[in-house]
Design an enzyme around this catalytic site. Structure first.
Site, PDB file in Angstrom:
ATOM      1  N   SER A 121       0.815  -1.216   0.000  1.00  0.00           N
ATOM      2  CA  SER A 121       0.000   0.000   0.000  1.00  0.00           C
ATOM      3  C   SER A 121       0.850   1.268   0.000  1.00  0.00           C
ATOM      4  CB  SER A 121      -0.880  -0.009   1.261  1.00  0.00           C
ATOM      5  OG  SER A 121      -1.393   1.280   1.519  1.00  0.00           O
ATOM      6  N   GLU A 123       0.211   3.659   1.705  1.00  0.00           N
ATOM      7  CA  GLU A 123       0.274   4.117   3.099  1.00  0.00           C
ATOM      8  C   GLU A 123       1.656   3.870   3.694  1.00  0.00           C
ATOM      9  OE1 GLU A 123      -1.756   5.445   5.871  1.00  0.00           O
ATOM     10  OE2 GLU A 123      -2.464   6.413   4.060  1.00  0.00           O
ATOM     11  N   TYR A 145      -1.820   0.725  10.538  1.00  0.00           N
ATOM     12  CA  TYR A 145      -2.075   0.016   9.274  1.00  0.00           C
ATOM     13  C   TYR A 145      -0.850   0.074   8.366  1.00  0.00           C
ATOM     14  CZ  TYR A 145      -3.743  -0.669   4.512  1.00  0.00           C
ATOM     15  OH  TYR A 145      -3.875  -1.093   3.203  1.00  0.00           O
TER      16      TYR A 145
HETATM   17  O1  F7E Z   1      -8.927   8.475   3.370  1.00  0.00           O
HETATM   18  C1  F7E Z   1      -9.252  11.980   4.456  1.00  0.00           C
HETATM   19  C2  F7E Z   1      -8.398  11.048   5.281  1.00  0.00           C
HETATM   20  O2  F7E Z   1     -10.013   6.454   4.329  1.00  0.00           O
HETATM   21  C3  F7E Z   1      -8.385   9.293   2.381  1.00  0.00           C
HETATM   22  C4  F7E Z   1      -7.190   2.427   2.067  1.00  0.00           C
HETATM   23  O3  F7E Z   1      -7.644   1.692   0.950  1.00  0.00           O
HETATM   24  O4  F7E Z   1      -5.855   3.805   0.650  1.00  0.00           O
HETATM   25  C5  F7E Z   1      -6.846   3.846   1.651  1.00  0.00           C
HETATM   26  O5  F7E Z   1      -6.392   4.570   2.775  1.00  0.00           O
HETATM   27  C6  F7E Z   1      -8.101  10.667   2.940  1.00  0.00           C
HETATM   28  C7  F7E Z   1      -7.340  10.669   4.265  1.00  0.00           C
HETATM   29  O6  F7E Z   1      -8.227   6.218   2.520  1.00  0.00           O
HETATM   30  C8  F7E Z   1     -12.586  11.841   5.871  1.00  0.00           C
HETATM   31  O7  F7E Z   1      -7.907  11.712   6.448  1.00  0.00           O
HETATM   32  C9  F7E Z   1     -11.158  13.382   5.311  1.00  0.00           C
HETATM   33  O8  F7E Z   1      -6.352  11.684   4.226  1.00  0.00           O
HETATM   34  O9  F7E Z   1     -10.435   7.037   1.907  1.00  0.00           O
HETATM   35  P1  F7E Z   1      -9.505   7.015   3.049  1.00  0.00           P
HETATM   36  P2  F7E Z   1      -6.707   6.121   3.022  1.00  0.00           P
HETATM   37  O10 F7E Z   1      -6.589   6.381   4.471  1.00  0.00           O
HETATM   38  O11 F7E Z   1      -5.880   6.948   2.100  1.00  0.00           O
HETATM   39  C10 F7E Z   1      -4.621   3.177   1.018  1.00  0.00           C
HETATM   40  C11 F7E Z   1      -3.751   3.126  -0.201  1.00  0.00           C
HETATM   41  C12 F7E Z   1      -4.824   1.862   1.674  1.00  0.00           C
HETATM   42  O12 F7E Z   1      -4.007   0.962   1.535  1.00  0.00           O
HETATM   43  C13 F7E Z   1      -5.961   1.741   2.629  1.00  0.00           C
HETATM   44  O13 F7E Z   1      -6.289   0.391   2.876  1.00  0.00           O
HETATM   45  O14 F7E Z   1      -9.339  11.322   3.206  1.00  0.00           O
HETATM   46  N1  F7E Z   1     -10.604  12.176   5.017  1.00  0.00           N
HETATM   47  N2  F7E Z   1     -12.386  13.201   5.839  1.00  0.00           N
HETATM   48  C14 F7E Z   1     -11.459  11.208   5.345  1.00  0.00           C
HETATM   49  N3  F7E Z   1     -11.363   9.872   5.244  1.00  0.00           N
HETATM   50  C15 F7E Z   1     -12.415   9.127   5.659  1.00  0.00           C
HETATM   51  N4  F7E Z   1     -12.356   7.787   5.540  1.00  0.00           N
HETATM   52  N5  F7E Z   1     -13.544   9.727   6.195  1.00  0.00           N
HETATM   53  C16 F7E Z   1     -13.676  11.083   6.319  1.00  0.00           C
HETATM   54  O15 F7E Z   1     -14.695  11.574   6.786  1.00  0.00           O
END
Ligand code: F7E
Length: 319
Positions: A121, A123, A145
């Site tokens: 990932s 991440e 993670y």
């Molecule tokens: O967040 C911001 C949050 O949860 C993206 C997973 O597939 O991709 C994914 O991880 C961004 C972050 O994905 C909200 O803070 C703002 O900056 O959609 P996400 P992630 O954390 O990037 C990687 C490559 C993986 O491997 C993981 O398994 O959006 N954000 N406001 C928010 N995020 C969420 N979920 N909810 C909010 O309300």
């Protein structure tokens, strides 16, 4: 054989492999409620065989390998929601980190000729050490993670180098689709846009809307997974679009697609901020293009439009 087959990528990968004439086995952990809706939605559930098992249980992996006699093994099983990994760091480490090692051990013991794919990932790049991240960029995970994925990544490299396994690690940047879980930001947004459009909701509450992500389409990305296992030797590949956007810009695309204005509905809610944030990710998929011949085909606008349309369909006819 696919672990994590009931997730977004598992469903698209199962469909791709079935289209190519593979016999597909999926590992099914016995936790939680109905997790098979994605396989039903893509119409692949009846065409594949599910085997009860869990990446945290080595003996179940050995039995699954005995049953399926796999040529290719894709490890997509994970506790994959970054936000939850602070609340459940030990479970995340067990499933996302040690789960991969259990599977590598099972492969080494019972199917050393099989080709192995590890879902790594972006991440793992976390606090980025280069403005565009590729296979040589140092890692700096920012979440339990990311740290668990990094362990699994290095163990995949180690099994390739120590035991000669055909093991590959796909360092995938964010990839989305109408099958994305509702907790991830793109789907949270497209579901909210559909609800607002249909008069079922007024507000969209988000955390850090300045975070930037390199978002692609999961249907494109599973092709890269498969291509990695068709190479003569295993390797590591960044899979990304090479373009990023902020959460706010992604929201604007979604709202515009439905004829709505983001500012009328967005509420910033600190409850959705994370203890440590990955501010910006931008991948360089040059190696995947050169070696695998892989290129992303779906733009962010097309992707988000597709997700909004599907959420509108799910929730009912527009009023
Ligand atoms: O967040 C911001 C949050 O949860 C993206 C997973 O597939 O991709 C994914 O991880 C961004 C972050 O994905 C909200 O803070 C703002 O900056 O959609 P996400 P992630 O954390 O990037 C990687 C490559 C993986 O491997 C993981 O398994 O959006 N954000 N406001 C928010 N995020 C969420 N979920 N909810 C909010 O309300």
């Amino acid at each position: 054989m696919i672990t994590g087959v009931s997730g977004q990528d598992g469903a698209y990968l199962a469909r791709l492999l079935l289209q190519k004439g593979y016999t597909v086995f999926g590992l099914r952990p016995r936790r939680g409620s109905d997790t098979l809706w994605r396989l039903r939605e893509l119409g692949v559930l009846e065409a594949m065989e599910l085997i009860d098992g869990d990446v945290t249980d080595l003996s179940s992996l050995l039995r699954a390998i005995e049953r399926s006699q796999p040529d290719e093994i894709y490890n997509l099983a994970a506790q994959s929601f970054v936000g939850t990994s602070w609340d459940q760091p030990i479970l995340t480490g067990g499933v996302t980190g040690m789960g991969a090692v259990n599977l590598l051990e099972a492969v080494r013991l019972a199917a050393p000729q099989a080709r192995f794919y590890q879902a790594s990932s972006s991440e793992m790049f976390g606090l980025i050490q280069a403005s565009r991240q590729d296979e040589r960029t140092p890692f700096y995970p920012r979440s339990p993670y990311g740290a668990a994925k990094l362990y699994a990544h290095w163990m995949t490299v180690n099994y390739r180098e120590s035991h000669g396994l055909h093991a590959s690690s796909g360092i995938l940047f964010n990839h989305e689709s109408p099958l994305r879980g509702i907790e991830f930001v793109t789907r949270k947004v497209t579901d909210a846009v559909a609800r607002i459009r249909l008069g079922l909701q007024r507000e969209l509450r988000l955390g850090n809307v300045d975070a930037r992500r390199d978002w692609g389409y999961a249907g494109d990305y599973v092709e890269a997974m498969w291509l990695m296992l068709q190479q003569p030797v295993g390797g590591d590949f960044v899979v990304a679009t090479g373009r990023n956007a902020s959460v706010r810009e992604m929201c604007e695309i979604a709202f515009r697609h439905a004829g709505l204005t983001l500012e009328d509905h967005l509420v910033i809610d600190p409850a959705f901020l994370r203890p440590a944030e990955v501010d910006v990710l931008l991948g360089d998929p040059a190696r995947a293009a050169a070696v695998l011949g892989w290129r992303p085909v779906t733009s962010l606008e097309t992707l988000i439009g597709m997700m909004v349309d599907r959420d509108l369909e799910r929730l009912g006819p527009a009023r």
